[in-house]
Scaffold this active site. Structure first.
Site, short mmCIF file in Angstrom:
data_model
loop_
_atom_site.label_atom_id
_atom_site.label_comp_id
_atom_site.label_asym_id
_atom_site.label_seq_id
_atom_site.Cartn_x
_atom_site.Cartn_y
_atom_site.Cartn_z
N THR A 6 0.86 -1.18 0.00
CA THR A 6 0.00 0.00 0.00
C THR A 6 0.89 1.23 0.00
O THR A 6 1.60 1.50 0.97
CB THR A 6 -0.92 0.01 1.23
OG1 THR A 6 -1.74 -1.17 1.22
CG2 THR A 6 -1.82 1.24 1.20
N LYS A 29 -6.66 1.18 -3.97
CA LYS A 29 -6.32 0.61 -2.66
C LYS A 29 -6.53 1.66 -1.57
O LYS A 29 -6.97 1.33 -0.46
CB LYS A 29 -4.88 0.11 -2.65
CG LYS A 29 -4.45 -0.54 -1.31
CD LYS A 29 -5.28 -1.78 -0.99
CE LYS A 29 -4.98 -2.35 0.40
NZ LYS A 29 -3.64 -2.94 0.54
N LYS A 78 -0.03 4.36 8.91
CA LYS A 78 0.59 4.47 7.58
C LYS A 78 -0.49 4.54 6.50
O LYS A 78 -0.50 5.46 5.67
CB LYS A 78 1.50 3.28 7.31
CG LYS A 78 2.01 3.20 5.87
CD LYS A 78 2.79 1.94 5.62
CE LYS A 78 1.93 0.70 5.48
NZ LYS A 78 1.26 0.62 4.14
#
Length: 297
Positions: free
Chosen positions: A94, A170, A238
């Site tokens: 990601t 994503k 994150k």
């Protein structure tokens, strides 16, 4: 195919074993030497991935973040410079869409194909070869990656011929997933304040309109009191950070995502960063003076 897998955590290891089952020769790499030994014991190549780099048809990168991906691919000992022309790099991490686009450009400069290929489905589906992959890249990259994609995924969404689109999708998925986990934690602990025990919660809510895939997957972790990490708390600062950076760049307000991020940051600040992300429920429990199931474990 000869396929290297860099990053043998819960997702990467499942990918590696799925590739093995499909008959590919798999070369594993990880900072954890035990993970490499385990893969070799299950049929993975005994060769070091660096020494085999120029023989690889595909390199699947499943590390933690963009910084690690940058180092693996383009750092001092970066593998891209050793790959044969026409090999394909599949970036399953990601990352921000801009990073994916830059990685594709650098790969092209080395005559290597690049597929922006973030994954979803969790460690169980990774081990079953049933991931969903949100992929974008040139037709040539898809062609080169197809045997690996077939082994790894139940569904491959082809989102365009340029890197960045896969990572953008994503980010959308992670926005929802992170919010849904935080919402599950909020709902299950709110229920406790109303006299609804967590066991009853997971009997009722999955059959009602308020359910979600994340609720059904993560709430049982709260009920069992088992927070062994399948997807850790520290992944979410994150991932939701990537979402909010992209939103900020687009001048898009995402207040619900920002609220979810604060709960994951609070959980990490409590020392829960390496626990399963369902442990965000402990933030709510602490603030409300509640005792979660298995708290004495």
């Amino acid at each position: 195919m000869k396929i290297g897998v860099v990053g043998l955590g819960s997702m990467g290891y499942g990918i590696a074993t799925s590739l093995l089952r499909s008959g590919h020769e798999v070369f594993g790499a990880d900072v954890n030497a035990d993970a490499i030994k385990r893969l070799r014991a299950e049929g993975g190549s005994q060769a070091d991935i660096a020494s085999a780099a120029n023989q690889l048809d595909a390199l699947v990168v499943v590390v933690l973040n963009a910084a690690q991906a940058e180092d693996v691919l383009f750092g001092k000992d970066g593998l891209v410079g050793w790959l044969a022309a026409d090999a394909v790099v599949m970036l399953c991490v990601t990352v921000a869409p801009d990073f994916a686009r830059l990685a594709a450009q650098k790969c092209a400069e080395n005559e290597v194909h690049f597929l922006d290929a973030p994954i979803s489905g969790g460690s169980v589906k990774a081990a079953q070869g049933k991931l969903s992959i949100m992929a974008s890249g040139t037709p040539e990259a898809f062609t080169r990656a197809r045997p690996a994609l077939d082994a790894m995924a139940e569904t491959v969404f082809e989102l365009g011929d340029a890197a960045g689109a896969g990572s953008a999708m994503k980010a959308v998925n992670q926005m929802l997933a992170g919010v849904h986990i935080a919402a599950m934690a909020e709902a299950i602990t709110f229920g406790m304040t109303q006299g609804i025990d967590p066991e009853t919660f997971i009997k009722v809510i999955p059959r009602c309109a308020g359910t979600s895939w994340m609720l059904e997957n993560r709430a049982p972790h709260v009920v069992s009191g088992d927070f062994t990490a399948h997807s850790a708390i520290d992944i979410w600062p994150k991932d939701l950070g990537i979402v909010l950076d992209a939103a900020r760049a687009s001048k898009f307000s995402a207040p619900i995502t920002a609220a979810a991020l604060q709960q994951f940051l609070a959980a990490s600040g409590m020392g829960l960063g390496r626990e399963d992300d369902a442990a965000v429920a402990k933030v709510y429990a602490r603030n409300a003076g509640l005792t979660l199931p298995g708290a004495d474990k």
